[in-house]
Each structure stands twice: as structure tokens, then as C-alpha cells.
Design a protein around this motif. Structure first.
Motif, PDB file in Angstrom:
ATOM      1  N   ASN A  24       0.885  -1.182   0.039  1.00 31.70           N
ATOM      2  CA  ASN A  24       0.016   0.116   0.160  1.00 31.70           C
ATOM      3  C   ASN A  24       0.940   1.304   0.138  1.00 31.70           C
ATOM      4  OD1 ASN A  24      -2.903  -1.023   0.427  1.00 31.70           O
ATOM      5  ND2 ASN A  24      -1.648  -2.114   1.887  1.00 31.70           N
ATOM      6  N   SER A  25       2.136   1.139  -0.329  1.00 34.74           N
ATOM      7  CA  SER A  25       3.034   2.294  -0.340  1.00 34.74           C
ATOM      8  C   SER A  25       2.627   3.321  -1.308  1.00 34.74           C
ATOM      9  CB  SER A  25       4.471   1.930  -0.916  1.00 34.74           C
ATOM     10  OG  SER A  25       4.491   1.243  -2.119  1.00 34.74           O
ATOM     11  N   ILE A  26       1.997   3.027  -2.495  1.00 35.59           N
ATOM     12  CA  ILE A  26       1.440   3.972  -3.307  1.00 35.59           C
ATOM     13  C   ILE A  26       0.516   4.801  -2.756  1.00 35.59           C
ATOM     14  CG2 ILE A  26      -0.155   2.471  -4.417  1.00 35.59           C
ATOM     15  CD1 ILE A  26       0.412   3.840  -7.183  1.00 35.59           C
ATOM     16  N   SER A  27      -0.722   4.260  -1.969  1.00 34.37           N
ATOM     17  CA  SER A  27      -1.856   5.282  -1.210  1.00 34.37           C
ATOM     18  C   SER A  27      -0.957   6.012  -0.393  1.00 34.37           C
ATOM     19  CB  SER A  27      -2.522   4.117  -0.707  1.00 34.37           C
ATOM     20  OG  SER A  27      -2.125   3.116   0.409  1.00 34.37           O
ATOM     21  N   GLN A  28      -0.188   5.578   0.556  1.00 36.17           N
ATOM     22  CA  GLN A  28       0.496   6.340   1.462  1.00 36.17           C
ATOM     23  C   GLN A  28       1.264   7.369   0.930  1.00 36.17           C
ATOM     24  OE1 GLN A  28       0.347   6.163   4.840  1.00 36.17           O
ATOM     25  NE2 GLN A  28       1.933   8.062   5.031  1.00 36.17           N
ATOM     26  N   ALA A  29       1.849   7.387  -0.361  1.00 41.87           N
ATOM     27  CA  ALA A  29       2.738   8.283  -0.878  1.00 41.87           C
ATOM     28  C   ALA A  29       2.020   9.096  -1.496  1.00 41.87           C
ATOM     29  CB  ALA A  29       3.566   7.740  -2.285  1.00 41.87           C
TER      30      ALA A  29
END
Length: 522
Positions: free
Chosen positions: A374-379
Motif C-alpha cells: 500500500n506504499s502508493i496510497s501512502q505516497a
């Protein structure tokens, strides 16, 4: 006050850790007030918001916003535990109050005794709202002052040690936070188990059975004090893992503290978990919130199976025959209310076997795929925050709010920092979008399934989006349809080869189970 009002309860918590303001306590207070003889109201609905900052505008909050924008005709009174649960910004509070005035709504703080339908209530509400905003505005100032001292001395000047950290005395005085070896290892074990389909309840039970002290009891033992024997709970496990301090982030009253450049203030150079990895785990746990139970599960499919007639969840129940024999079955949760036209009911063994067959036979040799993270949503979240900071800085600059040379110098420093952050995050998002969304685990569904107990199987099914619908046929048999829509998305995005004969585009299986023969045996 409106007679017999329809009450909308608002529950907000910045982070799920403070027992005195827990969602349960907030709910209970609102329900007690609404049911009182002086009010005699009924709860029309709940706007529950966990991990939501008091600085966010109520109109834009995910839980409360729709009740203003789309469901305004369904309630009369907005009841909160305290006014700071509604908002910590006086400006936001004034907008909500004005909206309520124009739409004939009333705001009530049940523990502070404030009824804004009265002149005195309006006055006190405005005063308290102003203080709430003042407290929010001082969070950064207080924390940053302490942060400057810590950075200068390399020491911790907070209160009790956060979970997994202990104090280390410094030669020049003061204390520094370092990892507690035993509980840093325990934290790693908890994280791996959560990733491996263990529920927080099961983890708590295991830790209690192993006799591992809770963190506070561990600190007491280190100080040669008597342990209180406090038991681990599912909520305690979730609160520990979801607390930003495990990722080395400083918090103040549940709020993440940032420095003048908008970056998180660190509490240690040795966090239990890197911030990016922690953010991904928290995103998964938040998405699992309706899934992972905090109470024991008596079955594999309780809360997973749904009644085809009404769409309600099915729970595991039992029936004891006069002979003493016990029969277990799943039944529609609406069976006792009479709101389901044809409630589903099926023997537990039969339904468990059918779903197990779907996983072992229909999915069997296919590789288990998991989302890459889910790193993209965090970014994207961080990008929105950075762009918002830039917008505010530029608006203040154009409005002439930076008057002195020092203020102008700081403005350009912050602007340069946030601009660089925006560029970096945009590049990170582009890179993440170009990478595969799914990754192989190296195990097949058959291999994965065979290693799990009933509780882990339940979490596994829900994590992978497997649906189980139970209906009735004309002859009284049970019709079960098991689907896994996730597979179609995986095949489309990864081009994974599927053995011939698999219903990949519409991955489902239908089973016709016999009538309730178990209840007719003697």
C-alpha cells in the motif's frame, strides 16, 4: 430541545489507544443521554471516525460528512461526547453551527452538558471551541520545543517509555530511547503473525497462555515492582501496532507532530519498524477492521457467509437435542427479527466442507498472489499533504502575512523543502504505478489452506475477497455459491497462466447441499 429527537451520534478518535475516550465509551455516553427521560430520543445513526484528526473539517470527514451532504433529513440532533470530538478548529465549528442553525439542527455535548438550542449553550460552545483550537495550535509548539532539546542533547524528555523502547542514560545527562531487545523481538513476532492471517484476538490469547507480561507490567518488573497481572487483549495488540511511535514518530495526544518543514518529528534513531513498512501494515489493518474480530470465533465461516435472500451475515449457532447431541449450523442473522423473507440455514460441517472443496479443488494448484503493498496510497496521502502545505504557504505569502526578514527567510526555506518533497513523491508514485500490483507468495492455495486452523482460514478468505452466499432451492436443499472475484483482476494485471478448464474470468463454484438431515436423526 426538539421533542423525541432523531439523534446522530458522532464518535471520533485520533488514534485508537486512549481508554478514557475509547469509541465504546463515547457511544455509551451518547446512548445514555439519548435514552434519558428528559430527551426520549432514538439513535438515527452513527458517524464513527477512528484515526481521524480533529483538525479535519467535519464536512469533509469520511464518517460525518455524508450526514451533512446527503443524509441531512435523517436526523435532528448531532450528539458528541465532547465538543472537541466534533472539531478542534473554532472556524470549522462555527461553520457547522451555522449550517445546523440554517437546517434546524441542534448540537449537543453530552458530557459537558452543552445544548446549543439554548443561548447559554451557544455561548459556552463557542468558548470551548476556541480553547480546543488553542490546544491544537499549541501541540506543535510544545512538541517542537521538546524536540529541539532532544535534538540538541540526543535525549528523550517525554513520559513513560513507548512500547518496545527503554531509556538509556547519556553521559551528558538525560535519557535516550533505544530498543528493548525482548519486546522489540516480540513486536516483530506480532507483526509477522498479523501478516500471516492471525487475528489480534488469537495473538492476545497466545501471549496470555505463554505468560508474557504486558508492556506496562514488563516496565514494573524491570523496576522491581510487583506485576499487576494485566492480560493482553485484542484491542491492546491493535493499539500497539497502529501507534506511530513503533515507527519512531513523535506524537502528542494522539496527533503526529511535524517540524517547521512539515516532516515527522522522530523519537529515536532505532525504530521498531521503518515508517514506510509500518504505513503499509496500518493500511491493511484498517481495511481489515470489519474483518478481524476482537472476540473469539466459533467457526470458520461466521461473518463470512451471507444469506442470499437478504444479504445479512450468517453466524454459527448450535442446537441441543433431547438426547444431548449437539448440532452446529450457520443461520441468517435476521432470522429472529423476521426481516428476512427466506432465511438461510445450513449445517456447519456441510458448508465448511463445500468452501474447503472450492479452495482445494477449484483453486488448489494456483499460486497465492498478494498485493505488492500500500506504499502508493501512502505516497499519495503524503503528496496531498505536501501540496496543501505549499498552497497555504503561497497563499499566506501573497496575503502579506510574512512581514519580517526572518519570516520571509523561513518561508523560502519551507517552500524549497516542500517543493522538493512534492517532486520526490510524484516520482515515487510514478515508479510504484509502473511496478506490478501483485506478487507471488511461492505457495499454492492448497498448501496455504492446509496449514491453517479455522480462525486463520476465516481471515484468509476475507483477506482474499472470497464470498460465500447461502440460499434455498425449491425442494428445500441448500444452494451455496462461492466466488473469488480477485482472481480475474490478478489474471488481467499479471498475465498469469491458468491451467485449462479453470473458470478464471468468473471464478466461482456452486454446491447443492442436502436438506437439514442432521436435525432429523435420533
Amino acid at each position: 430541545m426538539i421533542s423525541n429527537p432523531r439523534v446522530l451520534g458522532n464518535v471520533r478518535l485520533s488514534i485508537l489507544k486512549d481508554d478514557t475516550t475509547s469509541p465504546e465509551k463515547q457511544r455509551a455516553a451518547v446512548e445514555h443521554w439519548a435514552a434519558g427521560p428528559a430527551i426520549d430520543g432514538r439513535i438515527a445513526g452513527w458517524a464513527e471516525e477512528l484515526d481521524v484528526s480533529g483538525a479535519m473539517h467535519p464536512f469533509k470527514r469520511p464518517g460525518l460528512g455524508p450526514w451533512f451532504n446527503e443524509r441531512a433529513d435523517e436526523w435532528d440532533v448531532l450528539a458528541v461526547w465532547k465538543l472537541d470530538r466534533l472539531s478542534r478548529k473554532a472556524g470549522h465549528f462555527a461553520e457547522v453551527f451555522d449550517w445546523c442553525q440554517r437546517h434546524g439542527k441542534v448540537i449537543v455535548s453530552v458530557t459537558e452538558g452543552i445544548d446549543m438550542s439554548t443561548p447559554m449553550g451557544k455561548m459556552f460552545a463557542q468558548i470551548i471551541a476556541a480553547f480546543a483550537e488553542g490546544e491544537l495550535d499549541t501541540i506543535r509548539a510544545r512538541a517542537l520545543s521538546g524536540s529541539a532539546a532532544r535534538k540538541a542533547k540526543g535525549v528523550w524528555i517525554g513520559g513513560v517509555e513507548p512500547f518496545g523502547y527503554r531509556f538509556e542514560r547519556q553521559e551528558g545527562g538525560g535519557k535516550k530511547l533505544v530498543q528493548d531487545p525482548t519486546y522489540a523481538e516480540l513486536f516483530g513476532e506480532i507483526v509477522e503473525r498479523l501478516k500471516g492471517d492471525w487475528s489480534s484476538y488469537r495473538i492476545a490469547v497466545d501471549l496470555n497462555q505463554r505468560g508474557i507480561p504486558t508492556w506496562r507490567d514488563h516496565l514494573r518488573i524491570l523496576k522491581d515492582e510487583e506485576s499487576r497481572g494485566v492480560a493482553w487483549t485484542a484491542n491492546a495488540i491493535r493499539a500497539i501496532v497502529m501507534n506511530p511511535t513503533v515507527a519512531g514518530i513523535y506524537t502528542y495526544k494522539g496527533e503526529n507532530v511535524v517540524d517547521e518543514n512539515g516532516e515527522h518529528v522522530r523519537i529515536t534513531d532505532e525504530p521498531l519498524m521503518e515508517f514506510a513498512e509500518w504505513s503499509e501494515l496500518v493500511a491493511v489493518l484498517k481495511s481489515d477492521r470489519p474483518v478481524r474480530r476482537s472476540t473469539p470465533s466459533r467457526s470458520m465461516l461466521g461473518g463470512v457467509a451471507i444469506c442470499q435472500a437478504c444479504g445479512a451475515r450468517m453466524s454459527s449457532n448450535k442446537k441441543t437435542k433431547p438426547s444431548g447431541r449437539v448440532h452446529h449450523y450457520y443461520s441468517c442473522n435476521n432470522v429472529n427479527t423476521g426481516t428476512c423473507p427466506n432465511p438461510g440455514r445450513v449445517r456447519r460441517d456441510d458448508l465448511d466442507t463445500a468452501v474447503g472443496s472450492f479452495v482445494k479443488v477449484t483453486l488448489g494448484p494456483l499460486p497465492v498472489m498478494e498485493r505488492a503493498g500500500n506504499s502508493i496510497s501512502q505516497a499519495k496521502t503524503e503528496l496531498a499533504e505536501a501540496e496543501g502545505t505549499l498552497d497555504r504557504l503561497e497563499a499566506d505569502y501573497l496575503a502579506g502575512r510574512f512581514k519580517t526578514d526572518v519570516q520571509v527567510e523561513r518561508y523560502w526555506g519551507q517552500h524549497e523543502f516542500q517543493s522538493a518533497k512534492v517532486e520526490r513523491l510524484r516520482e515515487d508514485i510514478k515508479t510504484a504505478e509502473d511496478t506490478p500490483a501483485w506478487k507471488e507468495t511461492g505457495r499454492t492455495y492448497l498448501e496455504e489452506w492446509s496449514t491453517k486452523d479455522d480462525e486463520q482460514k476465516r481471515v484468509f478468505l476475507q483477506r482474499h475477497g472470497v464470498t460465500v452466499a447461502v440460499g434455498n432451492t425449491e425442494d428445500g436443499s441448500r444452494r451455496v455459491v462461492v466466488r473469488m472475484p480477485e482472481l480475474a483482476e490478478i489474471a488481467e494485471q499479471t498475465g498469469l497462466h491458468v491451467p485449462e478448464g479453470y473458470m478464471w474470468t468468473e471464478p466461482e463454484a456452486e454446491y447443492i447441499l442436502p436438506k437439514q438431515r442432521a436435525y432429523k436423526r435420533k
